[in-house]
Scaffold this motif. Structure first.
Motif, short mmCIF file in Angstrom:
data_model
loop_
_atom_site.label_atom_id
_atom_site.label_comp_id
_atom_site.label_asym_id
_atom_site.label_seq_id
_atom_site.Cartn_x
_atom_site.Cartn_y
_atom_site.Cartn_z
N THR A 6 0.82 -1.19 0.00
CA THR A 6 0.00 0.00 0.00
C THR A 6 0.86 1.25 0.00
N HIS A 7 2.12 1.08 -0.16
CA HIS A 7 2.98 2.25 -0.23
C HIS A 7 4.17 1.93 -1.10
N ASP A 318 -5.82 4.54 -2.15
CA ASP A 318 -4.95 5.10 -1.12
C ASP A 318 -4.07 6.17 -1.76
N SER A 320 -1.24 7.30 -1.07
CA SER A 320 0.17 6.94 -1.16
C SER A 320 0.44 6.01 -2.34
N LYS A 323 -0.76 8.25 -6.14
CA LYS A 323 0.17 9.26 -6.66
C LYS A 323 1.11 8.67 -7.72
N TYR A 324 1.16 7.34 -7.81
CA TYR A 324 2.00 6.69 -8.81
C TYR A 324 1.26 6.41 -10.11
#
Length: 330
Positions: A6-7, A318, A320, A323-324
């Motif tokens: 998740t990150h 999510d 985080s 943003k990708y």
């Protein structure tokens, strides 16, 4: 090419996947320096200029160039083809910029042109893809594509229940990034998932329609097909289309590279199951920084492996992770 917790995770952790245009040109002091100008000039040649991966890279590179005070000019191939990219490279060679960021579309064919550019004093940084000749480039910046391929295999095997047959569909042989993804995927499957049968790799020449046809033909010949690894964005798009046409959406599981808009939609709709997203923005920013360091005679990092992120339907909202997602415009 193109290709995807998740990150954000580094390459060492990527195997934990399921736990998870243009500016102006002028410069001062370098090979292409116009008299009286204080700014350095850096050119960026992307693999396919319309691809959101490269658009995201270009946007970030432009932002970084403005931040550090260099002029950046961006160009790119209309398609993934040496015959298309070579004239762009040769045109840049004639202008002798201070720095060149390039995503070569072949591991060997562009080497003579890049040697000429480098020999004339331009600092070359290879971004995303690379060439076999290790003398080319003061820095090479890319994702750890082998690790990403292994992660995609591990994720796909779990989704398949470690049984059935699986296939890789990718762009074409001789592309450094996708070759590495296939290598990592194949090694992981062969070493740790013996009950999954790997079918021969198919290549679609970066054409979604070809990938769609290939997946439908494979389904007809192998009814037990349980999984597909799509080596890049266009392939993933074609695989999604082919599975929908065959009525196999959600039944054949798909791991894919990259996080372009169409792939995000397919993930949300359940046609794709896992995306291994790269960080093209990070590649663009670091490319500018490394080129400028080399131009200024400062220390340069020879090899940089950028972040990868595992995106699933469960974590895609999510911030985080989202943003990708890649951009279709700056």
């Amino acid at each position: 090419m193109n290709r995807r917790t998740t990150h954000a995770i580094g390459s060492c952790a990527v195997l934990a996947l399921l736990a998870a245009s243009a500016g102006c040109s002028s410069s001062g002091g370098g090979p292409g320096t116009p008299s009286g100008s204080g700014k350095k000039t850096i050119e960026l040649i992307t693999g396919v200029k319309s691809d959101p991966f490269y658009i995201t890279m270009s946007c970030a590179a432009q932002q970084e160039a403005a931040k550090v005070g260099v002029n950046l000019k961006v160009d790119g191939s209309a398609q993934w083809d040496v015959a298309v990219q070579r004239p762009i490279v040769d045109s840049v060679a004639a202008t002798r910029p201070d720095g060149l960021l390039i995503s070569p579309v072949d591991t060997t064919a562009l080497t003579p042109s890049l040697q000429q550019i480098q020999g004339a004093g331009t600092k070359v940084v290879l971004v995303d893809t690379s060439v076999t000749d290790t003398s080319i480039g003061v820095s090479r910046i890319s994702s750890d594509n082998e690790a990403g391929g292994r992660a995609a295999a591990k994720a796909l095997a779990q989704l398949m229940g470690d049984k059935g047959s699986a296939i890789v569909i990718s762009v074409k042989p001789g592309v450094s990034t996708t070759d590495a993804r296939i290598k990592g995927f194949t090694e992981e499957m062969q070493a740790n998932h013996p009950h999954i049968t790997l079918l021969p790799v198919l290549y679609d020449n970066d054409l979604p329609a070809t990938a769609a046809s290939q997946i439908q033909s494979t389904l007809a010949a192998h009814p037990d097909l349980g999984g597909v690894f799509a080596g890049n964005t266009n392939t993933a798009q074609g695989v999604s289309t082919g599975l929908q046409a065959a009525g196999k959406q959600g039944k054949v599981r798909v791991s894919a590279f990259d996080a372009e808009p169409d792939e995000i939609t397919a993930l949300r709709n359940g046609t794709l199951d896992v995306l291994v997203a790269q960080d093209p923005g990070g590649i663009g920013r670091q490319g500018v920084d490394q080129a400028l360091a080399a131009i200024q005679g400062k220390p340069v990092t020879a090899t940089i492996a950028t972040t990868m992120v595992a995106i699933t339907k469960a974590n895609m909202d999510d911030p985080s992770v989202s943003k990708y997602f890649y951009k279709s415009a700056c």
